[in-house]
Scaffold this motif. Structure first.
Motif, PDB file in Angstrom:
ATOM      1  N   LYS A  28       0.854  -1.129  -0.042  1.00  0.00           N
ATOM      2  CA  LYS A  28       0.091   0.021   0.035  1.00  0.00           C
ATOM      3  C   LYS A  28       0.972   1.172  -0.006  1.00  0.00           C
ATOM      4  O   LYS A  28       1.118   2.053   1.098  1.00  0.00           O
ATOM      5  N   HIS A  30       2.320   5.137  -0.863  1.00  0.00           N
ATOM      6  CA  HIS A  30       1.854   6.173  -0.813  1.00  0.00           C
ATOM      7  C   HIS A  30       0.864   6.520  -2.191  1.00  0.00           C
ATOM      8  O   HIS A  30       1.279   6.001  -3.246  1.00  0.00           O
ATOM      9  N   GLU A  31       0.061   7.441  -2.095  1.00  0.00           N
ATOM     10  CA  GLU A  31      -1.059   7.636  -3.071  1.00  0.00           C
ATOM     11  C   GLU A  31      -0.288   8.074  -4.417  1.00  0.00           C
ATOM     12  O   GLU A  31      -0.684   8.107  -5.540  1.00  0.00           O
ATOM     13  N   ARG A  34       0.505   5.015  -6.375  1.00  0.00           N
ATOM     14  CA  ARG A  34      -0.374   4.491  -6.877  1.00  0.00           C
ATOM     15  C   ARG A  34      -1.197   5.191  -8.036  1.00  0.00           C
ATOM     16  O   ARG A  34      -1.521   4.774  -8.989  1.00  0.00           O
ATOM     17  N   ASN A  35      -1.077   6.559  -8.019  1.00  0.00           N
ATOM     18  CA  ASN A  35      -1.719   7.310  -9.137  1.00  0.00           C
ATOM     19  C   ASN A  35      -0.716   7.243 -10.420  1.00  0.00           C
ATOM     20  O   ASN A  35      -1.285   7.851 -11.426  1.00  0.00           O
TER      21      ASN A  35
END
Length: 165
Positions: A28, A30-31, A34-35
């Motif tokens: 998981k 950091h965003e 992921r983006n």
């Protein structure tokens, strides 16, 4: 920085947690990480997915008239591809194929664009079982082991794949 490579995943890597564990050593991240990637449902025609003997993961081989549902991933960097090559190992060969993206129109799934992409094809069909590999069973029964947080490259592994890690 987002990469220009794409891949079609049909097994354990369909779970973003496994993909991020392999490519970023974090199920998981950091965003912002992921983006960098998109994951779109897709189908690969004229291949069939089978369970690999004594393993939690599948392999695909060419088989006319069959199709494999999976995920088309974008934003892969050279380093991501090196890690994926290492993860897939000598049991698989990376090949170029064309997949058809799937999209929902109302409640109906329809064909979208066709995309050229990489896929990992199993190179020892004699080690495949006849039965289909089931993603939901993997998710429920095995995925925690594949994303447990201590999956990482050793220093020897890092030397083999260079700066990809």
């Amino acid at each position: 920085m987002s990469g220009e490579h794409t891949a079609f995943f049909y097994g354990t890597l369909m779970a973003p947690e496994v993909f991020f564990s392999v490519c970023y050593n974090d199920p998981k991240p950091h965003e912002a990480i992921r983006n960098l990637h998109t994951f779109t449902p897709a189908v690969l025609e004229d291949y069939c997915r089978h369970r690999v003997q004594f393993a939690d993961y599948p392999g695909i081989i060419p088989e006319k008239g069959h199709s494999v549902r999976g995920i088309y991933a974008t934003g892969l960097t050279d380093a991501n591809m090196q890690k994926l090559d290492y993860f897939e190992g000598s049991e698989y060969e990376r090949r170029q194929v064309t997949v058809v993206l799937k999209k929902l129109e109302g409640e109906k799934e329809i064909d979208g664009e066709s995309k050229k992409t990489s896929v990992y094809v199993f190179i020892s069909p004699e080690h495949l079982e006849k039965g289909e590999w089931d993603f939901e069973t993997f998710r429920k029964e095995k995925m925690q082991m594949w994303t447990r947080g201590d999956w990482s490259f050793s220093e020897d592994d890092k030397a083999v794949i260079g700066s990809a890690v």
